[in-house]
Design an enzyme around this catalytic site. Structure first.
Site, mmCIF file in Angstrom:
data_model
loop_
_atom_site.group_PDB
_atom_site.id
_atom_site.type_symbol
_atom_site.label_atom_id
_atom_site.label_comp_id
_atom_site.label_asym_id
_atom_site.label_seq_id
_atom_site.Cartn_x
_atom_site.Cartn_y
_atom_site.Cartn_z
ATOM 1 N N ARG A 85 0.823 -1.220 0.000
ATOM 2 C CA ARG A 85 0.000 0.000 0.000
ATOM 3 C C ARG A 85 0.848 1.258 0.000
ATOM 4 O O ARG A 85 0.408 2.323 -0.459
ATOM 5 C CB ARG A 85 -1.009 -0.036 1.156
ATOM 6 C CG ARG A 85 -2.092 -1.102 0.937
ATOM 7 C CD ARG A 85 -3.034 -1.213 2.099
ATOM 8 N NE ARG A 85 -2.412 -1.696 3.309
ATOM 9 C CZ ARG A 85 -2.200 -2.974 3.609
ATOM 10 N NH1 ARG A 85 -2.591 -3.918 2.774
ATOM 11 N NH2 ARG A 85 -1.624 -3.322 4.726
ATOM 12 N N GLU B 102 5.686 -10.701 15.703
ATOM 13 C CA GLU B 102 5.268 -11.274 16.989
ATOM 14 C C GLU B 102 5.767 -12.718 17.104
ATOM 15 O O GLU B 102 6.297 -13.131 18.134
ATOM 16 C CB GLU B 102 3.744 -11.202 17.094
ATOM 17 C CG GLU B 102 3.259 -11.364 18.502
ATOM 18 C CD GLU B 102 1.757 -11.158 18.605
ATOM 19 O OE1 GLU B 102 1.137 -10.758 17.600
ATOM 20 O OE2 GLU B 102 1.224 -11.416 19.693
HETATM 21 P P1 AMP Z 1 4.367 -2.821 11.791
HETATM 22 O O1 AMP Z 1 5.654 -3.352 11.237
HETATM 23 O O2 AMP Z 1 3.889 -3.569 12.996
HETATM 24 O O3 AMP Z 1 4.452 -1.311 12.039
HETATM 25 O O4 AMP Z 1 3.235 -3.048 10.699
HETATM 26 C C1 AMP Z 1 3.105 -2.173 9.631
HETATM 27 C C2 AMP Z 1 2.727 -2.892 8.360
HETATM 28 O O5 AMP Z 1 1.677 -3.825 8.566
HETATM 29 C C3 AMP Z 1 2.232 -1.875 7.342
HETATM 30 O O6 AMP Z 1 2.752 -2.202 6.050
HETATM 31 C C4 AMP Z 1 0.722 -1.991 7.411
HETATM 32 O O7 AMP Z 1 0.162 -1.858 6.127
HETATM 33 C C5 AMP Z 1 0.443 -3.366 8.006
HETATM 34 N N1 AMP Z 1 -0.513 -3.316 9.112
HETATM 35 C C6 AMP Z 1 -0.265 -3.599 10.420
HETATM 36 N N2 AMP Z 1 -1.359 -3.495 11.173
HETATM 37 C C7 AMP Z 1 -2.364 -3.111 10.351
HETATM 38 C C8 AMP Z 1 -3.764 -2.793 10.538
HETATM 39 N N3 AMP Z 1 -4.357 -2.861 11.742
HETATM 40 N N4 AMP Z 1 -4.466 -2.410 9.460
HETATM 41 C C9 AMP Z 1 -3.880 -2.328 8.235
HETATM 42 N N5 AMP Z 1 -2.580 -2.614 7.987
HETATM 43 C C10 AMP Z 1 -1.821 -3.007 9.031
#
Ligand code: AMP
Length: 184
Positions: A67, A104
């Protein structure tokens, strides 16, 4: 610097759909396809990002798969900057460098082409962009990749910050962060 007022933030937030229990039970997925489908909301957001970043000397916009590609490519076009994709392991065809990060359970890995930032100034300014920051692991790995590739990740932008997960704490020593919408 041009920031959104509360009504403008509410307007954009109203275009994002919550999908419960996707991709797994307990996760509320922030679905930005409903914002993209609304041409007024999408162009309002990209115009806002253009105004925010137009004087920041951004030479490259790097989008995180997938995205981040959508917002990043539209913004790079407006800024007349170059666009660079940061992809999940095994998707880029040429020689890559990669960065692992913890999930996780287990690990994931992002990659960039080894020559992604060649051809402009030494150590060019790069704006990293993704739709959402949760724990910050993906964005931190992407920043490390950019900085290892002979560029400077000067800025990072997220359309949505799930602030209760404190993801930006991992990044704020390394780059200048702007989250358009904060969800607490
Ligand atoms: P993180 O590495 O935990 O910051 O996760 C970020 C990535 O996971 C991004 O590329 C987001 O598009 C996706 N992502 C994580 N949680 C969500 C959520 N609740 N809704 C949509 N996309 C998410």
């Amino acid at each position: 610097m041009n920031l959104l007022n509360d009504n403008e933030k509410q307007y954009l937030l109203s275009k994002i759909r919550d999908v419960a229990d996707f991709p797994q039970p307990g996760i509320v997925f922030k679905d930005i396809t409903t914002l993209l489908k609304d041409s007024n909301a999408f162009s309002f957001l990209i115009d806002h990002l253009y105004n925010y970043y137009k004087d920041k000397d951004i030479e490259f916009v790097a989008g995180i798969e997938s995205r981040g590609f959508i917002f990043g490519a539209a913004l790079a076009y407006r800024l007349k900057s170059s666009f660079v994709p940061i992809r999940k392991k095994g998707k880029l065809p040429y020689t890559t460098i990669s960065e692992k990060y913890a999930l996780e359970y287990g690990f994931d890995e992002v990659e960039i082409h080894i020559d992604a930032f060649d051809g402009k100034d030494d150590n060019p300014n790069v704006l990293l962009i993704d739709d959402l920051i949760a724990t910050g692991g993906t964005a931190k790995a992407a920043i490390d990749l950019i900085n290892k590739s002979g560029a400077n990740c000067s800025n990072a932008c997220f359309i949505i910050d799930l602030t209760f997960l404190n993801g930006t704490d991992l990044l704020d020593k390394h780059t200048d962060i702007y989250s358009v919408l904060e969800i607490s």
